[in-house]
Every structure is written in C-alpha cells, then in structure tokens.
Design a protein around this motif. Structure first.
Motif, mmCIF file in Angstrom:
data_model
loop_
_atom_site.group_PDB
_atom_site.id
_atom_site.type_symbol
_atom_site.label_atom_id
_atom_site.label_comp_id
_atom_site.label_asym_id
_atom_site.label_seq_id
_atom_site.Cartn_x
_atom_site.Cartn_y
_atom_site.Cartn_z
ATOM 1 N N ASP A 216 1.255 15.370 2.547
ATOM 2 C CA ASP A 216 0.998 13.970 2.227
ATOM 3 C C ASP A 216 -0.012 13.427 3.229
ATOM 4 N N ARG A 217 -1.233 13.222 2.774
ATOM 5 C CA ARG A 217 -2.291 12.882 3.723
ATOM 6 C C ARG A 217 -2.091 11.511 4.347
ATOM 7 N N TYR A 218 -1.438 10.594 3.625
ATOM 8 C CA TYR A 218 -1.273 9.258 4.196
ATOM 9 C C TYR A 218 -0.075 9.188 5.133
ATOM 10 N N GLN B 247 0.791 6.650 -15.052
ATOM 11 C CA GLN B 247 1.035 7.807 -14.218
ATOM 12 C C GLN B 247 2.309 7.596 -13.402
ATOM 13 N N HIS B 248 2.509 6.344 -12.981
ATOM 14 C CA HIS B 248 3.706 6.036 -12.201
ATOM 15 C C HIS B 248 4.642 5.274 -13.101
ATOM 16 N N LYS C 140 -4.073 5.121 8.543
ATOM 17 C CA LYS C 140 -4.983 4.352 7.701
ATOM 18 C C LYS C 140 -5.760 3.303 8.492
ATOM 19 N N GLY D 128 -9.205 8.988 -1.577
ATOM 20 C CA GLY D 128 -8.229 10.038 -1.300
ATOM 21 C C GLY D 128 -8.880 11.396 -1.089
ATOM 22 N N LYS E 234 0.832 -1.202 0.000
ATOM 23 C CA LYS E 234 0.000 0.000 0.000
ATOM 24 C C LYS E 234 0.861 1.245 0.000
ATOM 25 N N ALA E 235 1.931 1.191 0.810
ATOM 26 C CA ALA E 235 2.809 2.353 0.880
ATOM 27 C C ALA E 235 3.319 2.689 -0.515
ATOM 28 N N ILE F 198 0.685 4.567 -2.515
ATOM 29 C CA ILE F 198 0.187 5.835 -1.986
ATOM 30 C C ILE F 198 0.086 6.894 -3.069
ATOM 31 N N HIS F 199 1.155 6.997 -3.820
ATOM 32 C CA HIS F 199 1.177 8.086 -4.793
ATOM 33 C C HIS F 199 0.242 7.806 -5.952
ATOM 34 N N GLY F 200 -0.270 6.567 -5.988
ATOM 35 C CA GLY F 200 -1.201 6.244 -7.050
ATOM 36 C C GLY F 200 -2.641 6.539 -6.669
ATOM 37 N N ALA F 201 -2.825 7.047 -5.462
ATOM 38 C CA ALA F 201 -4.192 7.212 -4.962
ATOM 39 C C ALA F 201 -4.808 8.516 -5.435
#
Lengths: 358, 512
Positions: free
Chosen positions: B339-341, B86-87, B347, B403, A350-351, A354-357
């Motif tokens: 960074d919200r997470y 995107q990534h 979580k 998100g 998940k970490a 994160i940036h994919g959220a």
C-alpha cells in the motif's frame, strides 16, 4: 522560477495565519465599537503599548520569551505527530527546579546559572518523557496523560514552595522560594529594560531547531514520524526512540521557558506567576498558528505577546477593558482549531479515498 | 439498428486541462461496450458525465434518439442508466434486501414492506441468475457478493444501460469468471453494458465492441472479433510493447530462508501457520493467493514490521529474527510495499523527502548527521529520468503525484538500494501499462543480476509473467509450490480457493 515557487509556497503558508489574525482584529474592532470607543484610536494605543517606543518593544520581547520557548517545545512534539498538552506542568517543574538549583548549588554565578538551566531542562524533559513512556509502554494516550500531569506538576510545585522551600523571611508568607543570589541572574540585554538573556537563548534555539528539523537526519526522522508513522516504521525509523526523544526535548524546552523566567525576570519561583499569564496556552497557540515551523513560532509568539502588552497599554490609556485582547485571542484560537479540524477532516476523507486512487 | 445511447463529441475541460477531447461512443441494445485506456486517459470523466456527476463542457448525449441533459445521478437513474462503482456503496449493517431496494422500497400503508421487498429481490436474483442471499447482512458478504448486490440494485432501479467501473479490480479469479458470465447473460437479456477497465484479456472475452482512449482522445474503435490484445495495447499506450528481457537460467544458493514461521491470530486459527519458504539467488518467487490469507503478515514478518510467535528468518548468513527494520534493511533487504499511501510514502512530505527514506542514513548522503541534499537530489533526478516520473518539482508534495507516478518513485527508491533481496508487493497496482513494463523489466533485470525477489501480487497474470516458482498461500500456509512451466491460471485459481492439488491436476488434464 524555482525562487518564485518557493515564494509562492511561503505566501501560501502565511495566508491562513494572517487571515486568522485579520479576522481576530476585525472581531476586536466590533467589540471595541460596542463599548463605544474609536476603533482606530484604540488599535493605535494598543500598537503603541506593544511597539510604541524602545521600552515597550523590550517589554513585549520579555513577555514573548517564555512563549517562544513553550511554542518551540510544542513544535517539536507536533512535528513528531504527538499532541503534547503538558507544557504548563513541564514549564512549572522546570521553573521550580531551576530556582532550587540556583539557590542551593554551590559555586560561582555562572555555575549556578548552568546548573539551573540544566535542572530546568531535565525536570521538564523527564516529566514529559514520563507521559511518552506511558504511551509507548501502556498505550496511555499522550493527549490525556500530558494534560492531567499538568495538575500534578503545578500542585507539586505549589507544595514545594509553600512548605519545605518557602521563603518565610518576608512579612507576608507568600508561596515562593527565597530570592536567587544576584550573581545567578540572567543579565538584562539593555540597562533598565526588562528583556533579558533568555530572549537570546530562545531565538538561538529557534534557529537551531529550524536547522535541525530541516537539514539533519534526526529532524528528518522526527518529521517523517509526524507525517506518517507507518512510513517511518517501514523505512527503518525507530518509532519509539524518536517519539521519546521528541517528548524529552519538547518538555525540556518547556522547562527552559520556566527556567529563564525565574533566572531572568522573577529571580525566584512564585506560585502562579507562570500559570496565571497563560504562557503555556499562548505558546500552544503560537506553535499552531505557525504550523510548528520553529522560526514562524517565534514570530507568532512575539505577535501574541504584543497583543497582550498592547492590551495592557490600552487599558492604561483608554476606557476599553483589557479583555478585548482575550476576545481577539479567542477568535484566533477558534480559527486555529478550525484549521486543525479541517485538516484532520481532509486527511480522513483522503484516507477513505485511498483505495479509489487507481 | 438504432443506438440506445450515443455520446457525441463530448469534451470536458478542467481549467487548462482537457480531460476529454471530442469523444464519441455508441451503444446498441444488448451490446457490451468496453472502454479501455490507461489511468488518466479520461474513462472515468466520460462516465461521470454520462451518469450526471459532471457537466460536459461541450457535446451531446442522445438516449433512444432524444437529446438528454442530466443534472445529477438521479436524472441518469430515471432515464435507465445505472452505475456500479468501483467502490461499493453499501450500508454494511443493513440486509442485502434493504441495500437493494433502498430509495424505492415497496410499501404497504406507507410502511416498508420487508417481506415483499425480499421476494422481489429473490425474483430479480433468479431472473438474472445473480446469486445473493436476500436476508444476509451486507457487511458479512464477500467482495464478490457485495458486487452482485450492487448490480442487483442497479437492475432493481430499472436500468437498461449498466456502467461497470473497473469491476474486476477487487475480485478473485473465480469471481471474475462468474462476473463475466453475468455480464454476458445480462446482455442476452437485452441490457446494454458499458465496461470500464484496463484489463485486456477480460475485454477480449466479454465485449462486442471496444473503444480505446488515450490522453482524453479516442484512439480506436473496433469490434472485438477484428482485434487482439496486442493491437489494443498498442492503441492504449501509443507504441508497441516491448518483449520482456529473457531470463538467464541461474542456479543460485539459498538467499532468504523462512522456517516454520508462525503468527497467532485472534481466534484459534493462526494467521501464519508453520510457514517455510526458501528463495534462491537469481530467482523470483511469486506468492499467489486471495488477499487476506496471510500474505501481508508474511511480508511484515520478513521485514520486521510485525512480531512473530515462532520460527525464523535468515537472509544469507544474517539472522533476521528479533532484529529491527533498519538492521534488516542494512543487511540487504529492500521492500516495495503493498500500500503505497500507508507504508510507502508520506503524502505531506516533498517528493525528495519520500525518496530520501533509508538513504539519509547512508554515508554518501550523510555528513555528521547533516543530510547532503544536493548529492541526493542528483540521484532522485536520475530516477525521475529513468522511470519517467511526472512531478512538477522535487518540492512537490508526494500526495499530489498521481498514484502511478508515486508508485514509480517508490519502486525507484527501493531498487536504488541495490540490495541482494527485494520484496515486491503489488509492484504495479494502479500503474499504467507503460509504467508496468518499466517495473517488470527492472524486476527481471534485478533477478538476472543474481538477486532474490519475493513477489506478492493479486494479479495472477503478473505472477505468471515474472515468477520462476509460484507459491500458493491459503489460510496462512503455503499449500503448494509450482514451477514456472507447470503453473496455469486455472490450476492456481483452484489452489488459491483451497482446493487440493489432485482436483487441480485432474481438472487440468481434462481440459488439456
């Protein structure tokens, strides 16, 4: 609607430990049939050995007492997100300190008991705090320092009772302290049964901890630190303070586990009497099985104790060896650790997401 | 003219949830199709079906007049469809060339021919005017370069239809310009492009045709020349956007004063270098800068999450330096984290527990260290109503919120402290337009109330919309502070890239 959801959540949290227990029992069944005994009969004998009559029930609860306390201590640390592996050393130091306090503090029985409880709590707590302090001050990993400090603690306690404080009165010079004066014994709950006041202390503590963790600001700080230390820090929680407090109480309660064993059942500190039965590791398992919920930890501790007392009954009455219980416990450990690794892996994954959220 | 690609009545169901509801799109050769929509509108699901990552519940994909079925990305690539995610999915230890040819390496006697590969990459790069250094290690490349590697990889694999998923989200303004040019050039070369985004100005610049999605349905299909940003936004959100509340002119006293703040770096170059900044009451100061120029460290230094080497921070009469986070928060600081997470939530914790952070210490919610959950829940329900936070219950795990909804919860929590000063870092990152409106509105309202706000955002448009003054950060320093009326996107871009002001002003005068 709301109640239903709560129930669902409860059931969900129970599924995993129950599956682990079930698979443990199934594996045990395979092992039992391998040695050629009847599975159902053996399990029946085991059940009787643990809960068959009032005497066995109390014996199980007596055995569960230190396991509950160890589990509770570890649950606090786990909730705060630190892996305290030093319950054994903390328990042993607590036990030997309690024994010495009960022997040498002057006064009436109740004063001796209180002094012993305090000494046991402080000894375990400070020992654990040492590891916490090393983590915050020098970044020594808690997991490793606590584990290694076990050896120091156990060997030091062994030295104390084989040299300066050894009871030399008996014929065989065992590594143990003198016997504590009867006035300082924790009373038994029932005449002639082994379960003692320590069990009540453990249960009261389990409920208290549950309330503290769930409903107080201190508990909130501990849990948030465990969930996400960055979030805790961001919100103004003093990370170091909460970590040190958690470690202190975690070790202190482990020290109490040793204390009530000394005051309630052994009446002296005997070298190896706490380490050989593996209380610390069973307690660890209880906390992990219950996901560090204090009430759940108490229940899991009682079940694990029952497995052990049941296995003793089984050995007395059947040809099946005691080690079957170890097999079942082994499978439980496997499942519990698998669960931890799975969770850890999920978190990692998940970490990464994160940036994919977006 | 026939279409190179048609997707007809595509539907995708996840359980009871209809992510795509009979969506149809079509694409001609050499055309740029933009698919726009808010988060959760179904853009990604649609593209995943096209790329073979998801199987449609119903619908048909027609490629060059033939119906096709993709069982995985492999099929899609073979049929000339490429996707730039995107990534980025690069091997950071491998060279640019190796990353591009991977899977289809030129071989000589069964061995990987590196030289031929590098030449091919060079050729490709020149042909499409996509600038990369074939021999550089991918990990050393900037984000913009990494994206170019991804695009070349797709071209190398022979794609005629290229899907770009939110390609500008991670880029600097100058890199965005360059990417948009590349997209246009690729289209001129006969490639068909599908651009997934929610940034409407970019869409207006580069797309030929725009399909708008909302809640899994197509709400509009228009040619770019026949539409404008407002119409697109209306189709995306389903209602007209409101104008932001007018700002009241306020001449407040200095509130947050940062003086000569310095944080040393690992190398000789400091992370923050003698930085000074003053934010007044009733003022929003925006920090513009390419990320990694010290913005995060500045926020952490102000909030107390990071030790500083020298300098001072005051809030009104309160000295912040050397004080704990809790002390600063009590003194009147709230903080929407970037960074919200990482910072903003746990979580595993319930929604109400994430909301409780900070409040549990307050007297209204704490009775001899027992938390008054019932009173607190009333407050949280208020936030949920005001910001339309979607959560099944207050017990839901925070990590299960989308998100945008989690961001709204965090914004509501921090605004709820009603502090004199607020740090808003990326306050609308990853939230949809509707939520963005709410958050912007709330920030302006707070400003008009006479509170001071420090805004840090990688979205220049957000900085320009909200700020009274804009400070540009570059390499740990504030290189310039512009007033609201003198700041333009162009001028800021130059300053952000380390250009000096003279260059910037000459540029603006020549364009003006």
């Amino acid at each position: 609607m709301k109640l239903q959801r709560k129930l669902q959540q409860l059931l969900k949290s129970l599924i995993q430990p129950l599956t682990a227990v079930l698979i443990g029992l199934l594996t045990g069944a395979v092992a039992i049939s391998l040695v050629g005994a009847s599975v159902l009969e053996t399990y029946k004998v085991m059940w009787d050995g643990a809960f068959g009559n009032f005497y066995f029930v109390t014996a199980t609860l007596a055995r569960a007492t230190p396991i509950i306390l160890i589990g509770l201590g570890l649950a606090i640390a786990f909730r705060a997100g630190v892996f305290n592996m030093g319950a054994e050393g903390q328990m042993v130091l607590g036990a030997v300190s309690a024994a010495l306090a009960a022997l040498y503090v002057p006064g009436s029985g109740i004063i001796k008991i209180l002094a012993a409880l305090l000494a046991g709590f402080l000894a375990g707590g400070l020992w654990s705090l040492l590891a916490g302090w090393m983590e915050t001050r020098f970044k020594v990993q808690l997991l490793i320092s606590t584990l290694l400090l076990n050896y120091v603690a156990v060997l030091f306690a062994g030295y104390l009772v084989s040299r300066p404080f050894q009871d030399k009165s008996g014929s065989a010079a065992l590594a143990q302290t003198h016997m504590i004066d009867q006035v300082a014994w924790l009373p038994k709950l029932f005449q002639g049964m082994s379960v003692h006041m320590g069990f009540v202390i453990a249960m009261v503590l389990a409920i208290t901890l549950y309330i503290i963790l769930r409903f107080t600001s201190a508990g909130y700080e501990v849990r948030m630190l465990g969930y996400n230390p960055f979030f805790a820090e961001y919100g103004g929680i003093n990370k170091i303070k909460v970590l040190l407090f958690s470690m202190f109480f975690s070790g202190g309660i482990a020290g109490l586990a040793g204390t009530v064993e000394v005051l309630g059942s052994q009446y002296r500190y005997v070298e190896g009497s706490l380490t050989v039965p593996g209380y610390a590791w069973t307690g660890l398992m209880a906390a992990l099985l219950a996901n560090s919920n204090p009430l759940g930890t108490a229940v899991a501790a009682i079940l694990l104790a029952a497995l052990q007392t049941g296995a003793m009954g089984m050995e007395r009455n059947t040809e099946v060896p005691l080690e079957i219980a170890s097999v079942i416990q082994g499978v439980l450990i496997l499942f519990v650790t698998a669960k931890i690794t799975m969770n850890w892996w999920k978190v990692k994954k998940k970490a990464g997401d994160i940036h994919g959220a977006a | 003219m026939t279409y190179v690609l048609e997707m007809k009545d595509m539907s995708k169901k996840y359980g009871d949830f209809l992510a795509n509801d009979t969506i149809s799109i079509h694409l001609k050769k050499g055309e740029v199709l933009a698919i726009v929509g808010e988060n959760g509108a179904g853009k990604t699901t649609l593209m995943r079906m096209l790329y073979g990552l998801e199987q449609p519940t119903s619908g048909e994909i027609v490629l060059n007049g033939k119906t096709v079925k993709f069982s995985g990305p492999h099929d899609a690539i073979e049929n000339g469809i490429g996707m730039v995610h995107q990534h980025f999915m690069l091997f950071s230890d491998f060279s640019v060339t190796e990353n591009i040819v991977i899977g289809h390496e030129p071989k000589q006697n069964g061995f990987f021919n590196r030289k031929a590969a590098a030449e091919k990459v060079k050729e490709l790069s020149e042909h499409y005017k996509i600038n990369v250094n074939p021999l550089k290690t991918a990990g050393d490349c900037s984000i913009g370069e990494q994206q170019r590697i991804e695009i070349l990889k797709v071209l190398y694999q022979g794609a005629d239809i290229i899907i770009l998923d939110e390609p500008t989200a991670v880029l600097t303004p100058l890199e965005i310009e360059e990417l948009l040019k590349t997209i246009q050039f690729l289209a001129e070369q006969g490639k068909s492009i599908i651009l997934i985004t929610h940034k409407l100005p970019e869409v207006m610049k580069v797309a030929d045709q725009i399909t708008v999605l909302r809640n899994g349905k197509v709400t509009g299909n228009v040619l770019t020349q026949n539409t404008d940003v407002e119409q697109l936004a209306t189709m995306m959100v389903g209602r007209e956007l409101q104008k932001l509340t007018d700002r009241i002119q306020l001449d407040g006293d200095p509130l947050l004063v940062v003086e000569n703040l310095t944080i040393g770096g690992k190398n000789a170059k400091p992370i923050l270098d003698q930085l000074s900044l003053t934010i007044h009451r009733g003022e929003i100061v925006g920090i513009a800068g390419v990320s990694g120029n010290g913005q995060s460290e500045l926020i952490q230094a102000i909030t107390g999450l990071r030790k500083i080497d020298s300098g001072s921070v005051h809030l009104g009469d309160t000295i912040f330096s050397g004080k704990t986070v809790a002390y600063r928060r009590n003194a009147g600081l709230a903080h929407i984290p970037e960074d919200r997470y990482l910072w903003g939530a746990a979580k595993e914790a319930a929604v109400e527990e994430t909301g409780l952070m900070g409040y549990y210490r307050k007297r209204n919610f704490n009775q001899s260290s027992f938390i008054k959950l019932n009173s607190f829940r009333k407050l949280v329900r208020g936030w949920i109503d005001r910001f339309e936070i979607k959560t099944p219950s207050l017990d839901e795990k925070s990590g299960n919120l989308s998100g945008g909804n989690l961001q709204k919860l965090i914004v509501a929590r921090e605004l709820g402290f009603e502090t004199d000063f607020l740090i808003a870092a990326e306050p609308t990152r990853g939230v949809d337009i509707g939520a963005m409106e709410y958050i912007h509105e709330a920030i302006i309202e707070k400003r008009n109330n006479g509170d001071g706000i420090l805004l840090v955002s990688s979205e220049l448009s957000e900085i320009l919309t909200l700020s009274d003054r804009i400070a540009v950060m570059y390499e740990g320093k504030i290189v310039d502070i512009l007033n609201r009326n003198e700041a333009t996107e162009e001028r800021l871009s130059v300053l952000m890239a380390g250009g000096n002001e003279n260059e910037a002003s000459t540029k603006t005068t020549t364009t003006a």
